[in-house]
Design an enzyme around this catalytic site. Sequence first.
Site, mmCIF file in Angstrom:
data_model
loop_
_atom_site.group_PDB
_atom_site.id
_atom_site.type_symbol
_atom_site.label_atom_id
_atom_site.label_comp_id
_atom_site.label_asym_id
_atom_site.label_seq_id
_atom_site.Cartn_x
_atom_site.Cartn_y
_atom_site.Cartn_z
ATOM 1 C CE1 TYR A 246 -6.200 -13.169 -3.267
ATOM 2 C CE2 TYR A 246 -7.485 -13.744 -5.220
ATOM 3 C CZ TYR A 246 -7.250 -12.912 -4.135
ATOM 4 O OH TYR A 246 -8.071 -11.849 -3.910
ATOM 5 C CB ALA B 56 -1.439 -21.657 -16.425
ATOM 6 C CB SER C 87 -4.380 -9.895 -3.877
ATOM 7 O OG SER C 87 -3.681 -8.713 -4.201
ATOM 8 C CG HIS D 236 -5.426 -6.905 -11.957
ATOM 9 N ND1 HIS D 236 -5.017 -6.489 -10.722
ATOM 10 C CD2 HIS D 236 -5.896 -8.163 -11.795
ATOM 11 C CE1 HIS D 236 -5.246 -7.447 -9.841
ATOM 12 N NE2 HIS D 236 -5.775 -8.472 -10.465
ATOM 13 C CG PHE E 87 -10.094 -3.912 2.311
ATOM 14 C CD1 PHE E 87 -10.919 -4.188 1.234
ATOM 15 C CD2 PHE E 87 -10.553 -3.047 3.292
ATOM 16 C CE1 PHE E 87 -12.173 -3.609 1.137
ATOM 17 C CE2 PHE E 87 -11.802 -2.467 3.208
ATOM 18 C CZ PHE E 87 -12.617 -2.745 2.129
ATOM 19 C CG ASP F 17 -6.779 -16.485 -17.498
ATOM 20 O OD1 ASP F 17 -6.924 -16.090 -16.330
ATOM 21 O OD2 ASP F 17 -6.173 -15.831 -18.369
ATOM 22 N N GLY G 148 0.823 -1.218 0.000
ATOM 23 C CA GLY G 148 0.000 0.000 0.000
ATOM 24 C C GLY G 148 0.852 1.261 0.000
HETATM 25 N N1 UDP Z 1 -5.351 -10.546 -19.687
HETATM 26 C C1 UDP Z 1 -4.710 -10.399 -20.924
HETATM 27 N N2 UDP Z 1 -3.525 -9.727 -20.964
HETATM 28 C C2 UDP Z 1 -2.934 -9.187 -19.846
HETATM 29 C C3 UDP Z 1 -3.610 -9.317 -18.597
HETATM 30 C C4 UDP Z 1 -4.801 -10.002 -18.563
HETATM 31 O O1 UDP Z 1 -5.196 -10.882 -21.949
HETATM 32 O O2 UDP Z 1 -1.858 -8.598 -19.955
HETATM 33 C C5 UDP Z 1 -6.643 -11.255 -19.635
HETATM 34 C C6 UDP Z 1 -6.659 -12.442 -18.680
HETATM 35 O O3 UDP Z 1 -6.252 -13.608 -19.338
HETATM 36 C C7 UDP Z 1 -8.129 -12.480 -18.277
HETATM 37 C C8 UDP Z 1 -8.565 -11.027 -18.338
HETATM 38 O O4 UDP Z 1 -7.593 -10.348 -19.128
HETATM 39 O O5 UDP Z 1 -8.872 -13.205 -19.224
HETATM 40 C C9 UDP Z 1 -8.634 -10.372 -16.972
HETATM 41 O O6 UDP Z 1 -7.408 -10.630 -16.300
HETATM 42 P P1 UDP Z 1 -7.028 -9.942 -14.936
HETATM 43 O O7 UDP Z 1 -5.641 -10.417 -14.579
HETATM 44 O O8 UDP Z 1 -7.228 -8.462 -15.062
HETATM 45 O O9 UDP Z 1 -8.094 -10.474 -13.908
HETATM 46 P P2 UDP Z 1 -8.527 -11.975 -13.487
HETATM 47 O O10 UDP Z 1 -9.793 -12.259 -14.249
HETATM 48 O O11 UDP Z 1 -7.407 -12.896 -13.811
HETATM 49 O O12 UDP Z 1 -8.784 -11.845 -12.030
#
Ligand code: UDP
Length: 320
Positions: free
Chosen positions: A138, A277, A74, A184, A70, A279, A36
Amino acid sequence: MKLLVTGGAGYVGSVCAARLVESGHEVVVLDDLSTGHADAVPDGARLVEAGIDDAIGDVLAEGYDGVLHFAAKSLVGESMQDPAKYWQGNVVTSLRLLDAMRGHGTPRLVFSSTAATYGEPEQVPIAETAPTRPTNTYGATKLAIDHAITSYAAAHGLAAVSLRYFNVAGAYGRFGERHGVETHLIPIVLQVASGRRERVQVYGDDWPTDDGTCVRDYIHVVDLADAHLRALEHAAAGEHRIYNLGNGLGFSVKQVVDACREVTGHPIPADVAPRRAGDPAVLVASSDKARTELGWKPERVDLAGIVRDAWDFTRSQQGA
Ligand code: UDP
């Protein structure tokens, strides 16, 4: 209410702390600043710079009406490589918190849980009754904490609510997402737009979705924070309630990149990369339970609006 916000110097915690202060609550933030930022603690809240393990007993001895928890590790990828950090940092630390709350008679808890507790869904949208089979460490640690909270509520009369977040995005003025390691999608794409990264990688375009890219449920961080305020009001002694929080709308990775192009005016070069991996193809929440029981409704559901708030925050950081 007098409220302790653990992790209140982080992304969601700081937005929530700001909304709590604005609603007239007395807010103390407990954060070790490992991820943070001290300047993310809102005016009007007091920062105790310490870890839960070291300080929770002394802090709760002051007397609190509730805790919003919180503080957590993560990063999904890191949780697979270094599970001890997650079992220790999330589960053991949360057990310390629960014990200290019991010891000091702190009556209410709102906990940041996650959609990752469900794993690969059998049905979409995902309801709270869906099986919980996390596919990463996680999610497993957050689920373990949820189970512990259920036991403490039943045995010790704790009034507890777990909120299972889907994909949190957007910003609230000067409170936004700034992780040391960014994984993200939206912040990564905005890093390209702001010149801090060359291109974005789209993790797979051969998923069983309309355009072949993964679909996620992006919820604005302010809507999420507002659900926490409602959860505090609705928490009932001896009960552990669990709510999914999302828009109920799915957007594909391609749609997100396009929305970022539209908002920023940047071409945002994108390459298709292998699937990541773990997803799932589609993660979309059913938030019917939160809507019915908490009277909550997401107000900021437009993807371009969510991206615009995140973009304004990104630019303000660059100017800082
Ligand atoms: N993603 C992507 N490229 C990136 C980061 C994420 O294509 O550089 C995709 C990831 O595979 C997922 C979506 O974006 O399908 C959201 O990913 P994120 O990591 O933001 O959140 P998550 O759903 O994994 O919690």
